[in-house]
Design a protein around this motif. Structure first.
Motif, mmCIF file in Angstrom:
data_model
loop_
_atom_site.group_PDB
_atom_site.id
_atom_site.type_symbol
_atom_site.label_atom_id
_atom_site.label_comp_id
_atom_site.label_asym_id
_atom_site.label_seq_id
_atom_site.Cartn_x
_atom_site.Cartn_y
_atom_site.Cartn_z
ATOM 1 N N GLY A 134 0.776 -1.226 0.000
ATOM 2 C CA GLY A 134 0.000 0.000 0.000
ATOM 3 C C GLY A 134 0.806 1.274 0.000
ATOM 4 O O GLY A 134 0.283 2.331 0.347
ATOM 5 N N SER A 135 2.095 1.210 -0.369
ATOM 6 C CA SER A 135 2.912 2.429 -0.418
ATOM 7 C C SER A 135 2.592 3.186 -1.696
ATOM 8 O O SER A 135 2.947 2.761 -2.801
ATOM 9 N N MET A 136 1.942 4.304 -1.546
ATOM 10 C CA MET A 136 1.250 4.960 -2.650
ATOM 11 C C MET A 136 2.159 5.360 -3.806
ATOM 12 O O MET A 136 1.919 5.003 -4.966
ATOM 13 N N MET A 137 3.228 6.109 -3.510
ATOM 14 C CA MET A 137 4.092 6.568 -4.596
ATOM 15 C C MET A 137 4.869 5.414 -5.215
ATOM 16 O O MET A 137 5.211 5.454 -6.401
ATOM 17 N N TYR A 138 5.151 4.370 -4.440
ATOM 18 C CA TYR A 138 5.818 3.207 -4.986
ATOM 19 C C TYR A 138 4.928 2.531 -6.024
ATOM 20 O O TYR A 138 5.400 2.084 -7.076
ATOM 21 N N VAL A 139 3.640 2.442 -5.724
ATOM 22 C CA VAL A 139 2.694 1.847 -6.670
ATOM 23 C C VAL A 139 2.666 2.646 -7.967
ATOM 24 O O VAL A 139 2.779 2.089 -9.064
ATOM 25 N N GLN A 140 2.541 3.961 -7.847
ATOM 26 C CA GLN A 140 2.468 4.776 -9.058
ATOM 27 C C GLN A 140 3.763 4.717 -9.855
ATOM 28 O O GLN A 140 3.742 4.624 -11.085
ATOM 29 N N SER A 141 4.895 4.740 -9.161
ATOM 30 C CA SER A 141 6.161 4.728 -9.893
ATOM 31 C C SER A 141 6.344 3.436 -10.667
ATOM 32 O O SER A 141 6.845 3.435 -11.786
ATOM 33 N N LEU A 142 5.919 2.311 -10.071
ATOM 34 C CA LEU A 142 6.134 1.012 -10.711
ATOM 35 C C LEU A 142 5.243 0.832 -11.932
ATOM 36 O O LEU A 142 5.711 0.415 -12.990
ATOM 37 N N PHE A 143 3.974 1.165 -11.803
ATOM 38 C CA PHE A 143 3.044 0.845 -12.885
ATOM 39 C C PHE A 143 2.897 1.963 -13.914
ATOM 40 O O PHE A 143 2.402 1.725 -15.005
ATOM 41 N N ASP A 144 3.344 3.164 -13.567
ATOM 42 C CA ASP A 144 3.307 4.255 -14.535
ATOM 43 C C ASP A 144 4.685 4.594 -15.087
ATOM 44 O O ASP A 144 4.858 5.641 -15.720
ATOM 45 N N GLU A 145 5.653 3.710 -14.820
ATOM 46 C CA GLU A 145 6.992 3.816 -15.412
ATOM 47 C C GLU A 145 7.598 5.192 -15.187
ATOM 48 O O GLU A 145 8.044 5.867 -16.115
ATOM 49 N N TRP A 146 7.640 5.591 -13.935
ATOM 50 C CA TRP A 146 8.175 6.891 -13.557
ATOM 51 C C TRP A 146 9.629 7.002 -14.011
ATOM 52 O O TRP A 146 10.459 6.148 -13.705
ATOM 53 N N GLN A 147 9.932 8.060 -14.738
ATOM 54 C CA GLN A 147 11.304 8.345 -15.125
ATOM 55 C C GLN A 147 11.907 9.300 -14.091
ATOM 56 O O GLN A 147 11.382 10.390 -13.865
ATOM 57 N N PHE A 148 12.975 8.896 -13.453
ATOM 58 C CA PHE A 148 13.525 9.656 -12.343
ATOM 59 C C PHE A 148 14.609 10.610 -12.819
ATOM 60 O O PHE A 148 15.628 10.180 -13.360
ATOM 61 N N PRO A 149 14.410 11.911 -12.618
ATOM 62 C CA PRO A 149 15.436 12.880 -13.014
ATOM 63 C C PRO A 149 16.725 12.645 -12.239
ATOM 64 O O PRO A 149 16.719 12.124 -11.121
ATOM 65 N N ALA A 150 17.822 13.050 -12.842
ATOM 66 C CA ALA A 150 19.116 12.913 -12.177
ATOM 67 C C ALA A 150 19.159 13.767 -10.917
ATOM 68 O O ALA A 150 18.384 14.717 -10.755
#
Length: 321
Positions: free
Chosen positions: A109-125
């Motif tokens: 249930g970790s909210m931002m972890y869920v979104q990052s995984l399934f929405d393919e979050w691109q992480f800025p440097a």
């Protein structure tokens, strides 16, 4: 229509079981793994930590029914849990499970972890010097000065980030300075979930869930949460940036420091968990891709299996119907 096929001829469409704490996600995930032939990928940030077992309601090895679990016990309490690091490890785990012809069951249930995984979050440097500069402003002049600086450079970001959230304000300023673009440009946008994952939400009646939270909190303290925290202090818990803030652990640390009594630590743990549940509900309910189920329903497993079969029978992108 045909089921999406994995590399070994079996459907390997992942399932994500998400929703508020204490609804029964772990039990459902185990049932799904047994029925579908799958392995479980944790998406609870605090269960990443070795030794944080009682306070996170982490399943014991015996309770895992012989099913492989991934992204558990991968960090020491002195290490900082980050969305970017989790994302890298979880993607590798899901890809490996699918490559072996199995179904990944992602649960937590970790909210931002869920979104990052399934929405393919691109992480800025990141840049340690740039971040240190803004952290210096935060330390010297306070969160108001950092918020004002962001409002000047990126008004939209300043309007969406809490003015008291110094850590996120610093990160937004770092991204803006490094990329020259608004902070929102680096945020994930909801679209078709990665791997066409089936998103399953489980929840319960609020009064029932409050009772479950109270029972769970009492059990944690009765099962030795204070001793667990004391042992983790010896392993550096106080030096950790994220682990020591976990609900239950923060309250027990205050008790060990003489800042509260044990009854107060229990009460604050219950209240903190209940508030977190409200935040989870608000966050996940905004995602219209999630199909919600009553965790108390006797037919829950069959309903979720039907949802998975229905989705897995749809053609994947580029497949003929």
């Amino acid at each position: 229509m045909r089921r999406r096929e994995g590399p070994t001829g079996r459907g390997t469409t992942p399932i994500a079981v998400v929703g508020p704490t204490a609804t029964g996600k772990s039990d459902l995930a185990l049932d799904l793994a047994e029925r579908l032939g799958g392995e479980i990928v944790n998406i609870d940030a605090m269960q990443l930590y070795r030794g944080m077992d009682i306070g996170t309601a982490k399943l014991t090895v015996a309770e895992r029914r012989g099913i492989a679990h991934h992204q558990l016990d991968v960090l020491d309490v002195t290490e900082t849990a980050t969305v970017a690091d989790y994302n890298e490890g979880a993607v590798a785990a899901v890809d490996d499970i699918r490559a072996r012809g199995l179904v990944p069951i992602v649960v937590g249930g970790s909210m931002m972890y869920v979104q990052s995984l399934f929405d393919e979050w691109q992480f800025p440097a990141t840049d340690p010097d740039v971040r240190a500069g803004w952290e210096g402003v935060l330390a010297r002049e306070g969160v108001g000065a950092v918020h004002a600086a962001l409002a000047e450079r990126d008004p939209a970001a300043a309007a969406t980030i809490l003015p008291t959230d110094g850590r996120r304000l610093v990160r937004a300023l770092e991204v803006v300075e490094l990329t020259g673009k608004p902070f929102a440009a680096s945020q994930p946008q909801r679209g078709r979930p990665r791997w066409d994952t089936v998103l399953v939400g489980v929840d319960r009646d609020t009064e029932e869930l409050d009772r479950r939270i109270a029972t769970r909190t009492a059990r944690m303290f009765d099962d030795g949460l204070v001793g667990e925290v004391a042992g983790l202090v010896e392993r550096g818990l106080r030096e950790g940036r994220t682990a020591r803030r976990a609900i239950g652990y923060a309250q027990v640390l205050e008790y060990l420091d003489g800042e509260s009594d044990l009854a107060y630590a229990r009460e604050r743990t219950f209240i903190g968990t209940r508030r977190y549940v409200r935040r989870q509900r608000s966050w996940f309910r905004r995602d219209d891709r999630i199909r919600w189920h009553d965790a108390a329903a006797p037919q829950l497993l069959e309903e979720v299996l039907a949802q998975w079969a229905e989705s897995a029978a749809e053609p994947a992108d580029g497949d003929p119907a």
